[in-house]
Design a protein around this motif. Structure first.
Motif, PDB file in Angstrom:
ATOM      1  N   GLU A 197       0.805  -1.271   0.000  1.00  0.00           N
ATOM      2  CA  GLU A 197      -0.017   0.057   0.264  1.00  0.00           C
ATOM      3  C   GLU A 197       0.824   1.165   0.213  1.00  0.00           C
ATOM      4  O   GLU A 197       1.800   1.191   0.638  1.00  0.00           O
ATOM      5  N   VAL A 198       0.480   2.274  -0.865  1.00  0.00           N
ATOM      6  CA  VAL A 198       1.455   3.646  -0.885  1.00  0.00           C
ATOM      7  C   VAL A 198       0.375   4.717  -0.338  1.00  0.00           C
ATOM      8  O   VAL A 198      -0.747   4.509  -0.753  1.00  0.00           O
ATOM      9  N   PRO A 199       0.984   5.834   0.077  1.00  0.00           N
ATOM     10  CA  PRO A 199      -0.077   6.887   0.443  1.00  0.00           C
ATOM     11  C   PRO A 199      -0.188   7.506  -0.905  1.00  0.00           C
ATOM     12  O   PRO A 199       0.636   7.654  -1.550  1.00  0.00           O
ATOM     13  N   GLY A 200      -1.495   8.147  -0.977  1.00  0.00           N
ATOM     14  CA  GLY A 200      -1.909   9.151  -1.961  1.00  0.00           C
ATOM     15  C   GLY A 200      -1.308  10.307  -1.886  1.00  0.00           C
ATOM     16  O   GLY A 200      -0.398  10.638  -0.932  1.00  0.00           O
ATOM     17  N   PRO A 201      -0.993  11.041  -3.206  1.00  0.00           N
ATOM     18  CA  PRO A 201      -0.081  12.031  -3.256  1.00  0.00           C
ATOM     19  C   PRO A 201      -0.447  13.163  -2.336  1.00  0.00           C
ATOM     20  O   PRO A 201       0.462  14.087  -1.859  1.00  0.00           O
ATOM     21  N   PHE A 202      -1.868  13.662  -2.144  1.00  0.00           N
ATOM     22  CA  PHE A 202      -2.156  14.887  -1.300  1.00  0.00           C
ATOM     23  C   PHE A 202      -1.730  14.396   0.141  1.00  0.00           C
ATOM     24  O   PHE A 202      -1.420  15.307   0.803  1.00  0.00           O
ATOM     25  N   THR A 203      -1.979  13.125   0.496  1.00  0.00           N
ATOM     26  CA  THR A 203      -1.524  12.768   1.819  1.00  0.00           C
ATOM     27  C   THR A 203       0.215  13.031   2.054  1.00  0.00           C
ATOM     28  O   THR A 203       0.623  13.339   3.099  1.00  0.00           O
ATOM     29  N   SER A 204       0.607  12.392   1.178  1.00  0.00           N
ATOM     30  CA  SER A 204       2.350  12.578   1.012  1.00  0.00           C
ATOM     31  C   SER A 204       2.593  13.966   1.106  1.00  0.00           C
ATOM     32  O   SER A 204       3.717  14.265   1.825  1.00  0.00           O
ATOM     33  N   ALA A 205       1.849  14.808   0.187  1.00  0.00           N
ATOM     34  CA  ALA A 205       2.343  16.303   0.473  1.00  0.00           C
ATOM     35  C   ALA A 205       2.153  16.811   1.827  1.00  0.00           C
ATOM     36  O   ALA A 205       2.980  17.515   2.224  1.00  0.00           O
ATOM     37  N   GLY A 206       1.069  16.511   2.491  1.00  0.00           N
ATOM     38  CA  GLY A 206       0.845  16.934   3.832  1.00  0.00           C
ATOM     39  C   GLY A 206       1.573  16.341   4.952  1.00  0.00           C
ATOM     40  O   GLY A 206       1.535  16.844   6.048  1.00  0.00           O
ATOM     41  N   ASN A 207       2.428  15.381   4.513  1.00  0.00           N
ATOM     42  CA  ASN A 207       3.461  14.856   5.383  1.00  0.00           C
ATOM     43  C   ASN A 207       4.951  15.364   5.117  1.00  0.00           C
ATOM     44  O   ASN A 207       5.799  15.220   5.925  1.00  0.00           O
ATOM     45  N   LEU A 208       5.096  15.721   3.969  1.00  0.00           N
ATOM     46  CA  LEU A 208       6.289  16.562   3.442  1.00  0.00           C
ATOM     47  C   LEU A 208       6.377  17.993   3.971  1.00  0.00           C
ATOM     48  O   LEU A 208       7.517  18.312   4.166  1.00  0.00           O
ATOM     49  N   MET A 209       5.104  18.746   3.744  1.00  0.00           N
ATOM     50  CA  MET A 209       5.059  19.721   4.383  1.00  0.00           C
ATOM     51  C   MET A 209       3.649  20.015   5.143  1.00  0.00           C
ATOM     52  O   MET A 209       2.856  19.433   4.887  1.00  0.00           O
ATOM     53  N   ASN A 210       3.655  20.684   6.286  1.00  0.00           N
ATOM     54  CA  ASN A 210       2.624  20.967   7.183  1.00  0.00           C
ATOM     55  C   ASN A 210       1.078  20.807   6.340  1.00  0.00           C
ATOM     56  O   ASN A 210       0.907  21.923   5.423  1.00  0.00           O
ATOM     57  N   ILE A 211       0.158  20.065   6.634  1.00  0.00           N
ATOM     58  CA  ILE A 211      -0.971  20.072   5.970  1.00  0.00           C
ATOM     59  C   ILE A 211      -1.800  21.194   5.956  1.00  0.00           C
ATOM     60  O   ILE A 211      -2.581  21.681   5.083  1.00  0.00           O
ATOM     61  N   GLY A 212      -1.495  22.161   7.156  1.00  0.00           N
ATOM     62  CA  GLY A 212      -2.113  23.177   7.083  1.00  0.00           C
ATOM     63  C   GLY A 212      -1.689  24.240   6.324  1.00  0.00           C
ATOM     64  O   GLY A 212      -2.283  24.932   5.575  1.00  0.00           O
ATOM     65  N   LYS A 213      -0.347  24.175   6.032  1.00  0.00           N
ATOM     66  CA  LYS A 213       0.012  25.103   5.189  1.00  0.00           C
ATOM     67  C   LYS A 213      -0.031  24.761   3.643  1.00  0.00           C
ATOM     68  O   LYS A 213      -0.454  25.680   2.756  1.00  0.00           O
ATOM     69  N   ILE A 214      -0.130  23.357   3.321  1.00  0.00           N
ATOM     70  CA  ILE A 214      -0.795  22.749   1.888  1.00  0.00           C
ATOM     71  C   ILE A 214      -2.025  23.503   1.844  1.00  0.00           C
ATOM     72  O   ILE A 214      -2.308  24.049   0.875  1.00  0.00           O
ATOM     73  N   LEU A 215      -2.994  23.306   2.643  1.00  0.00           N
ATOM     74  CA  LEU A 215      -4.352  23.595   2.521  1.00  0.00           C
ATOM     75  C   LEU A 215      -4.442  25.297   2.352  1.00  0.00           C
ATOM     76  O   LEU A 215      -5.350  25.857   1.560  1.00  0.00           O
ATOM     77  N   ARG A 216      -3.846  26.087   3.212  1.00  0.00           N
ATOM     78  CA  ARG A 216      -3.401  27.521   2.942  1.00  0.00           C
ATOM     79  C   ARG A 216      -2.886  27.840   1.552  1.00  0.00           C
ATOM     80  O   ARG A 216      -3.560  28.640   0.732  1.00  0.00           O
ATOM     81  N   ASP A 217      -2.195  27.164   1.171  1.00  0.00           N
ATOM     82  CA  ASP A 217      -1.385  27.337  -0.241  1.00  0.00           C
ATOM     83  C   ASP A 217      -2.209  26.960  -1.472  1.00  0.00           C
ATOM     84  O   ASP A 217      -1.938  27.286  -2.688  1.00  0.00           O
ATOM     85  N   THR A 218      -3.173  25.984  -1.155  1.00  0.00           N
ATOM     86  CA  THR A 218      -3.992  25.791  -2.369  1.00  0.00           C
ATOM     87  C   THR A 218      -4.673  26.925  -2.687  1.00  0.00           C
ATOM     88  O   THR A 218      -5.136  27.022  -3.869  1.00  0.00           O
ATOM     89  N   ARG A 219      -4.854  28.076  -1.884  1.00  0.00           N
ATOM     90  CA  ARG A 219      -5.447  29.230  -2.378  1.00  0.00           C
ATOM     91  C   ARG A 219      -4.724  30.593  -2.486  1.00  0.00           C
ATOM     92  O   ARG A 219      -4.537  31.225  -3.663  1.00  0.00           O
ATOM     93  N   LYS A 220      -3.232  30.473  -1.861  1.00  0.00           N
ATOM     94  CA  LYS A 220      -2.422  31.570  -1.764  1.00  0.00           C
ATOM     95  C   LYS A 220      -1.544  31.332  -2.942  1.00  0.00           C
ATOM     96  O   LYS A 220      -0.927  32.095  -3.454  1.00  0.00           O
ATOM     97  N   ASN A 221      -1.034  30.059  -3.025  1.00  0.00           N
ATOM     98  CA  ASN A 221       0.309  29.759  -3.898  1.00  0.00           C
ATOM     99  C   ASN A 221      -0.129  28.280  -4.477  1.00  0.00           C
ATOM    100  O   ASN A 221       0.516  27.116  -4.380  1.00  0.00           O
TER     101      ASN A 221
END
Length: 358
Positions: free
Chosen positions: A147-171
């Motif tokens: 089993e592999v993690p999906g890309p959005f989950t991996s992104a949220g473990n490579l950079m804080n998920i809160g920042k990921i969610l913020r940057d979906t709007r800002k960057n």
């Protein structure tokens, strides 16, 4: 093999392959994916299972002897791709790994990262070695998965998920660059895992409908999931299962649009609704309550919950697998695990007798 397994007419591998290919089979598959609970059987620390392929295999052998497991597998974990890219993890002795230090803290960190060695980075070597041992031991009768993690989950473990969610709007461009990196890393690892006789599954909990909107899923999760699913199928591994936690009702059709062959659904959703919406497109997996029923309940509660799942999903056009709605609690009482598989044997025979559900 467990004595319980001998009561069946088919091996777990024969059963799941028959269902997947539309052939007759004896009863509903029951995906008892033991996971970290195996540590409690062999008196090991959960952390040991993340580094020792010998202990991992020993735990699965003990679980099969005790319960008659119907599936087995190994994973780098939800943060495994991020770990390979530089995130630092903590491995508790009695719990799931979590991120201690993110590999990306700012834009400049991303500039320094590239696709790592798909065999040696992080715990990739451990996963590949363990998968090979599982195939050698179980592969003739029990399906083995990576089993592999999906890309959005991996992104949220490579950079804080809160920042990921913020940057979906800002960057959003920055988020897409991170998603590109983790997707390419995941695909590189999948190409190595696909050399073994394993199926591939995807866990994408951070893309939950309780965390991101339909539009966000369509923009930041769907394209990358499609790419990963297409790669898995192109490698001859068939359509993978896709698990997303929480309330996924508003993205069921998008989950099916990924090309996944099966959707593993959390216990907060109604299987009958899912059947009506996407049951003609995908196998449904789930969704016995992991905590309220399996961990805190009694065997009678497990049987009742399993019967309710069967009642709603036994006639799903593409098939149904009885399983938990999410991860297996480490300290699940053994009697409840026996009750789950017992319910599959007792109530899941084909052809179904609906009066058994009353």
């Amino acid at each position: 093999m467990s004595d319980l397994l001998l009561k069946d007419d088919m091996t777990p591998k024969e059963r799941i392959e028959a269902m997947t290919h539309g052939r007759p089979f004896d009863r509903v598959p029951c995906n008892i994916f033991i996971g970290d609970h195996a540590a409690t059987i062999i008196g090991a620390k959960v952390s040991d299972l993340n580094f020792s392929s010998e202990k991992f295999l020993y735990g699965q052998l003990a679980a099969n002897k005790k319960y008659g497991i119907e599936s087995t597998g190994v994973s780098p974990g939800l943060a495994g791709i991020a770990e390979a890219l530089g995130s630092k993890l903590v491995f508790p002795d009695h719990g799931a790994p979590y991120v201690r230090e993110y590999g990306i803290k700012d834009i400049l960190d991303l500039e320094r990262l590239s696709i790592p060695d798909p065999v040696k980075a992080g715990r990739f070597a451990f996963v590949l070695e363990t998968a090979e041992k599982l195939v050698d031991e179980f592969g003739r009768e029990i399906p083995v998965s990576v089993e592999v993690p999906g890309p959005f989950t991996s992104a949220g473990n490579l950079m804080n998920i809160g920042k990921i969610l913020r940057d979906t709007r800002k960057n959003p461009e920055f988020v897409h660059r991170i998603l590109r990196l983790v997707t390419d890393t995941t695909i590189a690892f999948i190409k190595q895992a696909s050399k073994l006789d394993v199926s591939i599954g995807i866990a994408e909990p951070s893309a939950s409908g309780t965390l991101i909107s339909h539009g966000m899923f369509e923009t930041f999760a769907l394209p990358y999931l499609i790419e990963i699913v297409d790669t898995i199928k192109a490698l001859g591994k068939g359509s993978p299962y896709l698990h997303i936690c929480g309330n996924t009702k508003k993205i069921w059709t998008l989950m099916a649009d990924t090309g996944a062959g099966a959707l593993s659904l959390d216990d907060v959703i109604d299987l009958e609704d899912a059947k009506k919406t996407v049951g003609d497109r995908v196998i449904l997996i789930g969704n016995v309550k992991p905590t309220a029923t399996m961990y805190l309940g009694k065997p009678i509660d497990v049987e009742r919950d399993a019967k309710e799942c069967l009642k709603k999903s036994y006639d799903n056009p593409k098939g149904y697998v009885l399983a938990l709605g999410c991860g297996f609690p480490i300290d699940t009482p053994p009697e409840n695990i026996h009750a789950l598989r017992g319910a599959a044997i007792k109530y899941g025979k084909y052809p179904y007798e609906p009066e058994l559900f009353s």
